[in-house]
Motif scaffolding. Structure first.
Motif, short mmCIF file in Angstrom:
data_model
loop_
_atom_site.label_atom_id
_atom_site.label_comp_id
_atom_site.label_asym_id
_atom_site.label_seq_id
_atom_site.Cartn_x
_atom_site.Cartn_y
_atom_site.Cartn_z
N UNK A 132 0.83 -1.20 0.00
CA UNK A 132 0.00 0.00 0.00
C UNK A 132 0.86 1.25 0.00
N UNK A 133 1.97 1.22 0.73
CA UNK A 133 2.81 2.41 0.87
C UNK A 133 3.49 2.82 -0.43
N UNK A 134 3.55 1.93 -1.40
CA UNK A 134 4.14 2.28 -2.70
C UNK A 134 3.06 2.38 -3.78
N UNK A 135 1.80 2.54 -3.34
CA UNK A 135 0.71 2.81 -4.26
C UNK A 135 0.20 1.62 -5.05
N UNK A 136 0.51 0.40 -4.58
CA UNK A 136 0.13 -0.79 -5.36
C UNK A 136 -0.70 -1.77 -4.54
N UNK A 137 -1.29 -1.29 -3.46
CA UNK A 137 -1.95 -2.19 -2.51
C UNK A 137 -3.11 -2.98 -3.07
N UNK A 138 -3.77 -2.46 -4.10
CA UNK A 138 -4.92 -3.16 -4.67
C UNK A 138 -4.63 -3.70 -6.07
N UNK A 139 -3.39 -3.65 -6.47
CA UNK A 139 -3.04 -3.96 -7.86
C UNK A 139 -3.47 -5.36 -8.28
N UNK A 140 -3.36 -6.33 -7.39
CA UNK A 140 -3.69 -7.71 -7.75
C UNK A 140 -4.76 -8.32 -6.84
N UNK A 141 -5.52 -7.47 -6.18
CA UNK A 141 -6.57 -7.99 -5.31
C UNK A 141 -7.67 -8.64 -6.16
N UNK A 142 -8.21 -9.73 -5.66
CA UNK A 142 -9.27 -10.48 -6.36
C UNK A 142 -10.60 -10.17 -5.68
N UNK A 143 -11.35 -9.25 -6.26
CA UNK A 143 -12.61 -8.82 -5.63
C UNK A 143 -13.67 -9.92 -5.68
N UNK A 144 -13.61 -10.78 -6.69
CA UNK A 144 -14.55 -11.90 -6.72
C UNK A 144 -14.29 -12.86 -5.57
N UNK A 145 -13.03 -13.12 -5.31
CA UNK A 145 -12.68 -13.99 -4.18
C UNK A 145 -13.08 -13.32 -2.86
N UNK A 146 -12.84 -12.01 -2.77
CA UNK A 146 -13.18 -11.29 -1.55
C UNK A 146 -14.68 -11.34 -1.29
N UNK A 147 -15.47 -11.04 -2.31
CA UNK A 147 -16.92 -11.20 -2.21
C UNK A 147 -17.62 -10.23 -1.27
N UNK A 148 -17.11 -9.01 -1.17
CA UNK A 148 -17.73 -8.02 -0.27
C UNK A 148 -18.59 -7.04 -1.05
N UNK A 149 -19.56 -6.44 -0.36
CA UNK A 149 -20.43 -5.42 -0.95
C UNK A 149 -19.94 -4.02 -0.63
N UNK A 150 -19.49 -3.83 0.60
CA UNK A 150 -18.98 -2.55 1.06
C UNK A 150 -17.78 -2.81 1.95
N UNK A 151 -16.96 -1.78 2.17
CA UNK A 151 -15.77 -2.02 2.98
C UNK A 151 -15.30 -0.80 3.72
N UNK A 152 -14.33 -1.03 4.60
CA UNK A 152 -13.69 0.03 5.37
C UNK A 152 -12.21 -0.29 5.50
N UNK A 153 -11.37 0.68 5.18
CA UNK A 153 -9.98 0.55 5.57
C UNK A 153 -9.84 1.10 6.99
N UNK A 154 -9.03 0.43 7.79
CA UNK A 154 -8.75 0.88 9.15
C UNK A 154 -7.32 1.39 9.13
#
Length: 417
Positions: A182-204
């Motif tokens: 995340x600190x180098x701006x690539x934190x979501x570059x390869x995230x699999x949203x289908x695998x995650x399967x969420x509707x809404x979210x929150x970063x802490x």
């Protein structure tokens, strides 16, 4: 209020996480940029399983996915995700972190023992005067602490433990995502949203107690590659066009009293050179461009490109490339379409006995990219302060409140379904 056994667990896990070096590297193109981030990922997987979560995965890219299954009789409860990142900033060493707990802080200067020149003073840390009687955690003076964002990791872990052990708290499917880089701006570059399967979210991943951040900068990166003319300096008259000097002229033409991080605040954007590498034949300058409006990014990029063109007019045998990379966009554009996401966060903070503060952030989070990928995702405080520095700190009590907010959010989404 969170029971003491959960506070003890929270502190124990936080202290364990910060001792693992997870510094990311902006100059390495592999993913994750540093393999050592996976050392923490493996610990997190073990911890998630140890607290009783069965559905846990570490993928080949270093992402940790987990699900706390619904215990609600309702079938329409949205799937809510909580996310924190595992890496620490490249700006300050994260190796051999020695965390120190300053119990019952009473407003004194905190002199860090491994480098007594590093002193936390209340005049330099506006939230310290609000921490009287609390327990402050710092590093020892030679490294950052890693509260950004290992405070969030520990808070999510503790909240999940609470939900598993207290089934009377009704909730839908709760998704957990721990990200690298995340600190180098690539934190979501390869995230699999289908695998995650969420509707809404929150970063802490936020700062002061009570903050809910629903607006970020929009952000681009710019690389300027300068190709000069190299020759032997003994025979260079009227031939040499030194790329280093050309790059220096470009930097020198940036405004001195505006458009920089050190001269802006609030909703003002900036052009910020971050590094300058190369030699007399070729060099590259890297910039980050920030603005709350996407149109403002384009204006600043056009301004920077004009500076490059003006400088290069004096070097007819030299040339430059101007490469823009989109990093993230202001998540408010997405969150305004889903106001309930931020509203529920504000209510969760209020239920924790804290006054909520809804505001923008002069930065970005994984939530910025996730929002535009289809997962609306504001940012909630983790209690971390003085990011990316040896003066980084967090209070145990603020971390505990962040845990309560996560638990409250799980309940609120179930109640309103």
């Amino acid at each position: 209020m969170l029971e003491q056994k959960y506070i003890d667990f929270l502190v124990e896990r936080f202290l364990a996480y910060v001792k693992i070096d997870t510094q990311s590297d902006p100059f390495i193109k592999s993913f994750p940029s540093t393999e050592k981030q996976k050392n923490l990922a493996e610990v997190l997987v073990s911890d998630l399983k140890r607290i009783g979560i069965k559905e846990v995965e570490l993928d080949q890219n270093g992402y940790v996915y987990a699900t706390v299954e619904s215990n609600s009789e309702k079938t329409t409860v949205p799937k809510v995700m909580f996310c924190s990142h595992m890496d620490t900033s490249p700006d300050c060493s994260g190796k051999d972190v020695k965390p120190i707990i300053h119990v019952n802080y009473q407003g004194e200067d905190l002199v860090l023992p491994d480098d007594p020149s590093v002193i936390l003073k209340s005049q330099n840390h506006p939230d310290l005067p609000n921490q009287i009687g609390n327990d402050i955690i710092t590093a020892s003076g030679t490294t950052l602490l890693g509260a950004d964002n290992k405070a969030g990791l520990a808070e999510i872990m503790t909240a999940m433990k609470f939900l598993v052990e207290n089934p009377e708290i009704k909730h839908g499917d709760i998704k957990v995502l721990f990200t690298p880089d995340e600190e180098v701006g690539r934190g979501t570059e390869k995230v699999d949203l289908d695998k995650l399967g969420a509707d809404f979210g929150y970063t802490i991943d936020g700062e002061t107690l009570g903050l809910v951040e629903n607006e970020t900068f929009s952000a681009d990166g710019v690389e300027v590659i300068i190709k000069g003319v190299s020759t032997h300096p003994g025979f260079a008259k009227d031939k040499l066009q030194n790329a280093i000097k050309i790059g220096s002229e470009i930097i020198a033409k940036l405004p001195k009293n505006e458009l920089s991080p050190e001269t802006t605040s609030g909703k003002e954007g900036f052009i910020h050179p971050t590094d300058f590498v190369g030699g007399q034949e070729e060099c590259s300058l890297h910039f980050i461009i920030r603005d709350f409006e996407t149109d403002g990014l384009k204006q600043k990029e056009d301004f920077l490109e004009r500076i490059c063109q003006e400088v290069l007019e004096n070097y007819p045998e030299s040339s430059f490339e101007f490469n823009v990379t989109e990093q993230y966009r202001n998540m408010k554009e997405v969150l305004d379409v889903h106001p309930e996401v931020s509203e529920n966060a504000v209510e969760a903070v209020r239920r924790a006995g804290v006054s909520p503060k809804l505001q923008s952030i002069r930065g970005g989070t994984d939530g910025s990219r996730l929002s535009f990928m289809g997962l609306p995702c504001p940012n909630i405080f983790a209690g971390e302060h003085a990011f990316h520095s040896k003066e980084e700190w967090v209070s145990v009590q603020d971390m505990s409140k962040a845990v309560e907010v996560i638990i409250n959010l799980a309940q609120i989404w179930e109640e309103k379904a």
